[in-house]
Write a protein that holds these residues in place. Structure first.
Motif, PDB file in Angstrom:
ATOM      1  N   GLN A 301       0.857  -1.180   0.000  1.00  0.00           N
ATOM      2  CA  GLN A 301       0.000   0.000   0.000  1.00  0.00           C
ATOM      3  C   GLN A 301       0.891   1.227   0.000  1.00  0.00           C
ATOM      4  O   GLN A 301       2.014   1.183   0.470  1.00  0.00           O
ATOM      5  CB  GLN A 301      -0.888   0.018   1.240  1.00  0.00           C
TER       6      GLN A 301
ATOM      7  N   TYR B 186      -5.130  -0.043  -8.719  1.00  0.00           N
ATOM      8  CA  TYR B 186      -6.325  -0.816  -8.376  1.00  0.00           C
ATOM      9  C   TYR B 186      -6.603  -1.865  -9.439  1.00  0.00           C
ATOM     10  O   TYR B 186      -6.563  -1.592 -10.639  1.00  0.00           O
ATOM     11  CB  TYR B 186      -7.541   0.107  -8.242  1.00  0.00           C
ATOM     12  N   PHE B 217      -5.901  -3.579  -4.338  1.00  0.00           N
ATOM     13  CA  PHE B 217      -4.740  -2.886  -4.868  1.00  0.00           C
ATOM     14  C   PHE B 217      -3.628  -3.882  -5.159  1.00  0.00           C
ATOM     15  O   PHE B 217      -3.360  -4.772  -4.384  1.00  0.00           O
ATOM     16  CB  PHE B 217      -4.272  -1.800  -3.896  1.00  0.00           C
TER      17      PHE B 217
END
Lengths: 328, 291
Positions: A301, B186, B217
């Motif tokens: 992330q 994404y 993701f």
């Protein structure tokens, strides 16, 4: 500690962190395979991961960190104020606004170099505004307040420009421009930022003797033959180029120029000329370490690098304020 | 080496017109016709997907206003037809002033607006985004029923099912792997309309292979390591956004597979036009099974 020994230690630290940054990522690749793929190009996707994704990211982390550390040390020398830092006093925010304007007007799409150039212009306007509002050698309070106002103005303008964009993702970019990130940068970004970063570093590097003389006061420095106007111009232009180029590719990466000189200043006996190279190395190390940390804390992330740096930097900032209160 | 980029627009449209003449005819013939007198006569849509479903099915004069997005050729496949309608911005007060007898909304958007309109006594029907071909067909029939245009809806739905069956071809051996990739990295889930479109085009969605049923993701490194046969870069809009800059990363062009570009308008809404997306993706199959 002698300066030479300090620089060597910092150099080893940066080299180690650079290697660690190359070996950090979501793709599970063992270090030997990874480094071999980096050297030879390897077979299949590992070579692409090492050469096109991790190498430019590590390079840019070191370059951005060096620029920010150097700018912080030079600004602090010029203003004789340990709180002067590009992020804190709004220069990064001004650079970000310049970059966003170049992107949204399509200028950056037409001329790639317009992106860092516009960020430089933004940063230049920011430094100019700060010097005008707080003045060289002006009080700390004036400097910080001017910085807060400039930051708020530039951030608001950036948010406005991005909200006006027809692209639904542009509004999410606000986070990037305020917190910074090195995720998924490529050699395109490295090549885009490198020329201006080099120019900025060259200008700042040469201010060492002048800043050294300035510690004795402006009159003393002038009597020692330092051209103060030229010194000021070098710091202003150098900071604008270095911070502009760094912000154009990595967003606003704050607190590096505050934390690094703060930690290293005692080790160079507060000599500005010795602090400049040390802060460049230290900045490179800090941003490399922070960029490794964001990938370890939340792998896969895009945790913004500014989040981590603020967690480290804001306490240092508070400490400086506390010390200033004690002195007053 | 640059992978082959599949251009949007005319080539694909010609292929569609050649391959699926009935679909285009169905879309255009649906407009005129008599409305059921009991059906709502002042319909306002506040969602891009319900805009286009209603445009396809409504009788002349039945539809009062659409969203601004429906008229934007970057977002809507029916922009030209939408141009003659009034627009709204999905705000309760402007919708109320249209004095609608039916408001069409998306299930997950503008929930405050929907609550307020219902509180004002206006009938609001919400449509969940179609997550499969079956849901797409169901939403055509439901929109037809709401607008009193059941016959047209049934015709369009039947035509869609026939054309879909015609497009689907068995692949020789294991199907190639396709990955979608959008802003922030994404990846659309495999249990979605996107997943079904990819499957219908003769690919296996990478999302299914790695267990991303609901989407998630995908870091660039992980995508590169997966090295799919086709990367479908999914863009919202040509206006620049840093979030979408990652779609231009040189590592993507270094991959061995092909790359195709889809814009959101091609497949975010469950409309018969998604068959165009199926057709264009199928043209990227490495085994050339389509032709």
């Amino acid at each position: 500690m002698t300066p030479a020994r300090l620089y060597t230690l910092l150099g080893i630290l940066v080299a180690g962190l650079f290697l660690a940054a190359l070996l950090t990522g979501v793709a599970a690749v063992d270090p030997v395979t990874a480094l071999r793929a980096l050297m030879t190009g390897g077979e299949g996707p590992v070579g692409i991961v090492m050469r096109e994704i991790r190498l430019p990211r590590a390079l840019l982390a070191a370059m951005v960190g060096a620029c920010l550390g150097l700018s912080g040390a030079a600004l602090q020398g010029l203003l004789r104020n340990p709180m002067a830092e590009p992020g804190v006093i709004g220069i990064s925010a001004a650079a970000g606004l310049g970059a966003v304007l170049a992107l949204q007007t399509g200028l950056a799409a037409a001329y790639a170099f317009a992106l860092p150039a516009a960020a430089l212009v933004g940063a230049l306007a920011g430094v100019g505004a700060i010097l005008f509002l707080a003045g060289a050698g002006g009080g700390t309070l004036a400097l910080i307040l001017a910085g807060i106002a400039l930051s708020a103005l530039c951030s608001a303008a950036t948010a406005l420009v991005l909200n006006l964009s027809p692209n639904p993702f542009a509004a999410q970019d606000i986070v990037f421009w305020m917190m910074g990130s090195l995720a998924d940068v490529s050699f395109t970004h490295v090549l885009l930022a490198a020329p201006l970063m080099a120019l900025g570093a060259f200008l700042l590097w040469r201010t060492g003797p002048g800043l050294e003389a300035l510690t004795l006061g402006e009159e003393a420095a002038a009597s020692m033959g330092v051209n103060l106007a030229r010194l000021r111009l070098s710091v202003v232009l150098g900071t604008a180029a270095a911070v502009g180029a760094a912000t154009a590719v990595a967003g606003t990466v704050g607190f590096v120029g505050l934390v690094v000189p703060h930690v290293l200043r005692p080790l160079v006996n507060a000599h500005p000329s010795r602090l400049l190279p040390a802060a460049a190395l230290g900045g490179a190390g800090l941003v490399l370490a922070a960029d490794i940390a964001v990938r370890l804390v939340l792998p896969g992330q895009d945790l913004k690098i500014g989040v981590l740096l603020a967690l480290v930097g804001a306490p240092v900032f508070l400490h400086l304020i506390w010390r200033m209160r004690g002195a007053a | 080496m640059r992978p082959r980029q599949i251009p949007l627009g005319r080539g694909a449209c010609r292929r569609l017109a050649r391959g699926l003449p009935g679909l285009a005819a169905a879309l255009w013939l649906a407009g005129p016709g008599l409305a059921d007198p009991a059906a709502p006569q002042r319909v306002v849509s506040i969602n891009l997907c319900t805009d286009q479903l209603a445009l396809m099915l409504a009788a002349p004069g039945q539809l009062r206003a659409l969203t601004r997005l429906a008229q934007d050729p970057e977002s809507s496949v029916m922009a030209a037809r939408a141009r003659s309608y009034r627009i709204n911005h999905g705000r309760a007060e402007e919708v109320y002033l249209e004095k609608p007898d039916l408001v069409l909304a998306g299930r997950y958007t503008a929930s405050a607006t929907v609550t307020m309109l219902r509180g004002l006594g206006i009938r609001v029907e919400t449509f969940a985004p179609a997550e499969s071909f079956a849901e797409l067909r169901a939403s055509i029939l439901r929109m037809g029923a709401l607008l009193g245009r059941e016959a047209e809806a049934a015709r369009i739905e039947r035509r869609f099912a026939e054309n879909l069956a015609r497009l689907q071809r068995p692949s020789r051996g294991a199907p190639p792997v396709a990955a979608t990739w959008a802003a922030h990295g994404y990846m659309a889930g495999s249990a979605s309309l996107t997943g079904e479109i990819i499957t219908a085009a003769g690919f296996r969605p990478l999302a299914r292979l790695i267990g991303h049923g609901a989407g998630g993701f995908m870091p660039l490194e992980a995508l590169v390591m997966a090295d799919p046969d086709l990367v479908i870069l999914s863009r919202a809009d040509p206006a620049p956004a840093h979030s979408e800059a990652v779609l231009d990363h040189p590592a993507l062009t270094a991959l061995t597979g092909r790359a195709a570009v889809m814009q959101d308008r091609d497949w975010i809404c469950g409309l018969p036009a998604v068959l165009d997306a199926v057709d264009r993706l199928a043209a990227n199959r490495p085994d050339g099974a389509r032709e």
